[in-house]
Design an enzyme around this catalytic site. Sequence first.
Site, PDB file in Angstrom:
ATOM      1  N   HIS A 166       8.885 -14.682   3.046  1.00 48.00           N
ATOM      2  CA  HIS A 166       8.748 -13.248   3.315  1.00 48.00           C
ATOM      3  C   HIS A 166       7.735 -12.915   4.415  1.00 48.00           C
ATOM      4  CE1 HIS A 166       5.230 -13.262   0.563  1.00 48.00           C
ATOM      5  NE2 HIS A 166       4.856 -12.194   1.245  1.00 48.00           N
TER       6      HIS A 166
ATOM      7  N   HIS B 111       0.337 -18.041  -1.268  1.00 48.96           N
ATOM      8  CA  HIS B 111       0.819 -16.663  -1.448  1.00 48.96           C
ATOM      9  C   HIS B 111       2.349 -16.596  -1.569  1.00 48.96           C
ATOM     10  CE1 HIS B 111       1.429 -12.396  -0.983  1.00 48.96           C
ATOM     11  NE2 HIS B 111       1.952 -12.547   0.229  1.00 48.96           N
TER      12      HIS B 111
ATOM     13  N   GLU C 197       6.487 -11.974  10.129  1.00 46.74           N
ATOM     14  CA  GLU C 197       5.342 -11.137  10.443  1.00 46.74           C
ATOM     15  C   GLU C 197       4.136 -11.958  10.893  1.00 46.74           C
ATOM     16  OE1 GLU C 197       3.972  -8.464   7.399  1.00 46.74           O
ATOM     17  OE2 GLU C 197       2.998  -7.245   8.929  1.00 46.74           O
ATOM     18  N   ASP C 198       3.924 -13.091  10.273  1.00 52.45           N
ATOM     19  CA  ASP C 198       2.663 -13.818  10.488  1.00 52.45           C
ATOM     20  C   ASP C 198       2.773 -15.104  11.305  1.00 52.45           C
ATOM     21  OD1 ASP C 198       1.470 -11.846   9.067  1.00 52.45           O
ATOM     22  OD2 ASP C 198       1.290 -12.977   7.192  1.00 52.45           O
TER      23      ASP C 198
ATOM     24  N   ASP D 260      -2.651   9.047 -29.518  1.00 52.19           N
ATOM     25  CA  ASP D 260      -1.718   7.926 -29.500  1.00 52.19           C
ATOM     26  C   ASP D 260      -2.164   6.829 -28.539  1.00 52.19           C
ATOM     27  OD1 ASP D 260      -1.394   9.814 -27.625  1.00 52.19           O
ATOM     28  OD2 ASP D 260       0.699  10.235 -28.082  1.00 52.19           O
TER      29      ASP D 260
ATOM     30  N   ASP E  60       5.352  -9.268  -3.679  1.00 51.36           N
ATOM     31  CA  ASP E  60       4.318  -9.469  -2.665  1.00 51.36           C
ATOM     32  C   ASP E  60       3.099  -8.606  -2.988  1.00 51.36           C
ATOM     33  OD1 ASP E  60       3.106 -10.106  -0.172  1.00 51.36           O
ATOM     34  OD2 ASP E  60       4.007  -8.321   0.741  1.00 51.36           O
TER      35      ASP E  60
HETATM   36 MN    MN Z   1       2.930 -11.290   1.670  1.00 45.96          MN
END
Ligand code: MN
Length: 715
Positions: free
Chosen positions: A72, A48, A76-77, A260, A139
Amino acid sequence: MIRIGDILEKISDYYPEAELDIVNQAYVYSAKVHEGQVRLSGEPYLSHPLEVANILADMHLDTTSIACGLLHDVVEDTHTTIEDIQERFGMEAAKIIAGVTKISKLSLDTARARQAENLRRMILAMADDLRVIMIKLADRLHNTRTLHFHKSEAKKRDIAQETLDIYAPIASRLGIFWMKRELEEISFYYTQPEEYERIEHLVRKGQEEREHYVETVKQILGEKMQEAGLPAKVSGRHKQFYSIYQKMLSQDLSFEEVYDIIAFRIILKTIPQCYEALGIIHAHWRPVPTKFKDYIGFPKPNGYKALHTTVIGPYGERMEVQIRTEEMDKVANSGIAAHWSYKEGKVADKEILSSFEWIQNLVENHQDNYGDPEEFLENVRIDLFPSEVYVFTPQGEVKDLPRGSTPVDFAYMIHTEVGHQCTGAKINGRLMPLQYELKTGDIVEIITTKGHQPSKDWLNFVKTGKTRSRIRQWIKRQEKERSISLGREICEKAFRKHRLNFHEALNRAEMQSIAADFNFKTVDDLIANVGYGKITPLQIIRRLTEDQRPRKEENLINRFIGRRRDKKKHEEQGVVVDGMDDILIRFAQCCQPVPGDPIIGYITQGSGVTIHRKGCINAMKLSPEREINVEWKKDTAGTFPVKLKFRAKDRIGLLAEITSVISQADANIVDVQLESLPNKTVTASFTISIANRSHLDTVISKLKKVNAIQEIRRL
Ligand code: MN
């Protein structure tokens, strides 16, 4: 899975002098801390961040952005902290990662689509470096591309809806159209699969025919350009499904009515060539009048430039043609990213850069720097909405306020009453002073106390005009109420002096017209102005008594006895005058008749009938010709003043006892006069207001029981 080598190669292609160390290190670090984590696809988690970095490299961003793309999700993880990032990758990267993490933590409830605009602005406001947004968008793009790995349909739909509400518009605002299109197209598929498939089917159905049509028109357009000697690249393609769908929806069209579906594009070298090409097209095919848009002369706020026109084409159907230069085409695709992408031998373009209105100020402030993209980036600490902050209610609703706003401003924004009763504020769960300056992302909870009142001091720190005016209004209203009660007090005293009953006067219609005479809307305003001291009670009394004088034109009898037109008023007076209607009556002050007393009336000149008690000495002095029979009405309302005289032995608490007996008997004391005599006695006269004779008798008999009272009599 894309490999880091591919990304590094890509960077070297567009930026040969790039320092790749930071990217390499970010890769190694990310691989280490994400180890063992797996994506829903079953791939290692590292795939990812690698894909995100690859998208950023496709946008030709700088090495810091790409390193941050790799990192990134680590804060957080994983167990990594912002401090770790700062230590290893420097301040700049740490700031960007902190920004990305902060936005990821926002719980964006897509059910609240109506506040999507606020959420978008909030995200933009939270990122003080646009690269934070770029990474967030990359992301989201990769997560959208891999949405099919989610098992839950509801989850897919939610993420797709959030993408449509929040991220696609941000990409659009920043002018990154290729990304906007891709985000919309995938999300459309997940939010409305039937509609998506229907449009896909309709587009495919006529595809062969349409392709033939596109080829033919492209050829014709190309020939026309060639004839004019214009070096043009012509392309034609069907619009994205989502924009066809939106067009059908917003203009209530069927698929067949969306003309169009195919947009032709002519790319030229210079701006004059664009207008020339437009002239040629309009000369050959009739333009649809309202459809011509000159975005070169008037670029869109996000910097988009082109000429758009719709003409009745070679087959008699509408066709949309977009005309722009190569440069414009580049900006149209990559938007703001074009400003710090590294192009071969070329740095950020001044002209493109300044075309973004909101970035213009920034450019002006960094005139000296922007020639060098690396340095320009250093200084791109953007403040997209310098005058606003975005905060959450405890329920997760976003509110935007001017920068410098306080919890009090927030409270008044919620509701005026919440503002008035605001006694404290919790910011992100912690109690903060009301002067606290709100920051974007704060969760604001207002503590209210019933009956609490706003403080004048608040005016010293509140920010918004709305709050200020609400507080001022409240203070004004408060002051008016105080003035009214003060005015009443003053009037009551003055009226009493003139032997008039103020409360009775208040109910008269004349008061309204007197108020109007003084240019006030209501009687309350009139009384308030007595309180303010702008009007004296005497002015009111004069008007009131003037009013009672009869008019010259009126006939003799009217003048003589003061006949009144206002029957209702008369009924309130409680006395029926023998054989006559609408007679103005007055109660004599010498004997103070109350309902139940035997009474007699005397006609007075110009003031109607005066009511005396039967046997009143003053009345007996009057001429018998003026005597007239009167009687009380059955249910007389209102109160009547009666003066009582006491003689009593002076003792402590006597006065208090008398007043309490009177008030317990439901009578009001209007006036008291006391006189101490040498022999330890005291005489007092009380004027009390009572309802009728039996009420008076009750009061007197109760007073007689008061110890020390020697004598009590009605005057
Ligand atoms: Mn991510």
